[in-house]
Design an enzyme around this catalytic site. Sequence first.
Site, PDB file in Angstrom:
ATOM      1  CE  LYS A   3      -4.055   0.610   2.045  1.00  0.00           C
ATOM      2  NZ  LYS A   3      -5.152   0.611   1.081  1.00  0.00           N
TER       3      LYS A   3
HETATM    4  C1  LIG Z   1      -5.438  -0.861  -4.312  1.00  0.00           C
HETATM    5  C2  LIG Z   1      -6.348  -1.492  -3.325  1.00  0.00           C
HETATM    6  N1  LIG Z   1      -6.928  -2.675  -3.618  1.00  0.00           N
HETATM    7  C3  LIG Z   1      -7.755  -3.295  -2.755  1.00  0.00           C
HETATM    8  C4  LIG Z   1      -8.055  -2.740  -1.527  1.00  0.00           C
HETATM    9  C5  LIG Z   1      -8.887  -3.477  -0.537  1.00  0.00           C
HETATM   10  O1  LIG Z   1      -8.017  -3.934   0.476  1.00  0.00           O
HETATM   11  P1  LIG Z   1      -8.482  -4.157   1.967  1.00  0.00           P
HETATM   12  O2  LIG Z   1      -9.615  -5.099   1.911  1.00  0.00           O
HETATM   13  O3  LIG Z   1      -7.316  -4.774   2.649  1.00  0.00           O
HETATM   14  O4  LIG Z   1      -8.870  -2.839   2.497  1.00  0.00           O
HETATM   15  C6  LIG Z   1      -7.513  -1.505  -1.191  1.00  0.00           C
HETATM   16  C7  LIG Z   1      -7.862  -0.846   0.067  1.00  0.00           C
HETATM   17  O5  LIG Z   1      -7.189  -0.908   1.033  1.00  0.00           O
HETATM   18  C8  LIG Z   1      -6.614  -0.878  -2.093  1.00  0.00           C
HETATM   19  O6  LIG Z   1      -6.053   0.288  -1.777  1.00  0.00           O
END
Ligand SMILES: Cc1ncc(COP(=O)(O)O)c(C=O)c1O
Length: 304
Positions: A156
Amino acid sequence: MAADRENLTVYFNGEFVPWADAKVHVFTPAVKYGAGVFEGICAYPTENGMSIFRLQEHLARLEYSQRVMRFERIYTADELTGPVIEVVKRNGFQETVHVRPTVYVDGDGEAGALGPIGVCVTAVQKKRPEFTAKGCRVQVSSWQRISDLAMPTRVKAHANYNNSRFAVTQARTDGYDTALLLNAKGHVAEGPAMCFFMVRDGKVVTPSITSSILESITRDTILQLCRDELGMEPVERDIDRSELYAADEAFFCGTAWEVTPITHIDGHALGSGAPGQVSRDLQTAYFDLVEGRVADTRGWHTPV
Ligand SMILES: Cc1ncc(COP(=O)(O)O)c(C=O)c1O
C-alpha cells in the site's frame, strides 16, 4: 481543513498532537516522490463499544509494505497497536471511523529516498456512501492496473494510488460511479482501492492474488464468509473482460468500500440491474461480522 477535523487528535512521531500540528515539510521525499506507505482500517461501534476490525492483519501488511520499500526503520505491528487504539479512544469516537497509520520518508532526501522515517496515525469519521445500498455503475478503465514489474502491487504505497486516481477521474468524467482495471495480461485486476468478485452460473469468482491486486484483507474475509455462511466454495482464477458482461451479479469489497454491489459494467446491466442476492447476503454477513452482531470466532475484533 474540514471544520470537524480541527478538534481531532493525531498520533505523530511518538506524540499525540492536535490535527493542525501534524505537519511535514513540502521538501520531504514523502511529498516529492510519494515515498510512504499506509493502511486503511475501520473501527466500528458494537454492543461492547468501539472495535477495530482485523487490526493485526492490517499492521502486519504495513510492516511488509515498509520492508518492501526498504525503509531504514520499520514500525512493527507491536509498536503501532497501542497508538492505533489510543487514537480511536482519545477522539472519543462512537461512530464508524477510518483509521490510517502512515509511515513515510522524512527529511530532505532525493529520489533514492533513504532517510529518516516518520509515522502518524489519523482517524476520521466514515460515512457509508449511497452506493453501498443501491450499487454502483462501473467503467472498465482504459488505464491499466500497475504491473508488479513496475510497482509492488501488494504494497500500500502512496505512489501506487496515482494509478487508481487516473481510473476514477476518467470514470467520473465519463459519467460512471467508479472504475474496474484490467492488468497487463488483459484480465480483470481490481477497482481503485477495492477487490472484485462476480457471480456467474452460481459460482462466486474472484481474480487470484497474482493478478496485480492488493492482497486485500476484506477479500480474504469475503472468501471465508462465502464458505462459512453461504456454503459456496469461491473460485480464484483469471477473469476475462467479456465474462463481465455475462455475470449475473458482481460486487466490490475493501475496508472502505465494505461490500458494494455493482449493478452495471460499461452500461451492461448485470442480472436485473439491481444488487444481486449473493452480493446482498455477503454484505449482510459482512456487516453482522464487523458491527459485532455475530460471535467473533476468528479473533478479528480488537476492542478499543
Ligand atoms: C489498491 C487497493 N486494492 C484493494 C483494496 C482493498 O483492500 P483491503 O480489503 O485490505 O482494504 C484496497 C484498500 O485498502 C486498495 O487500496
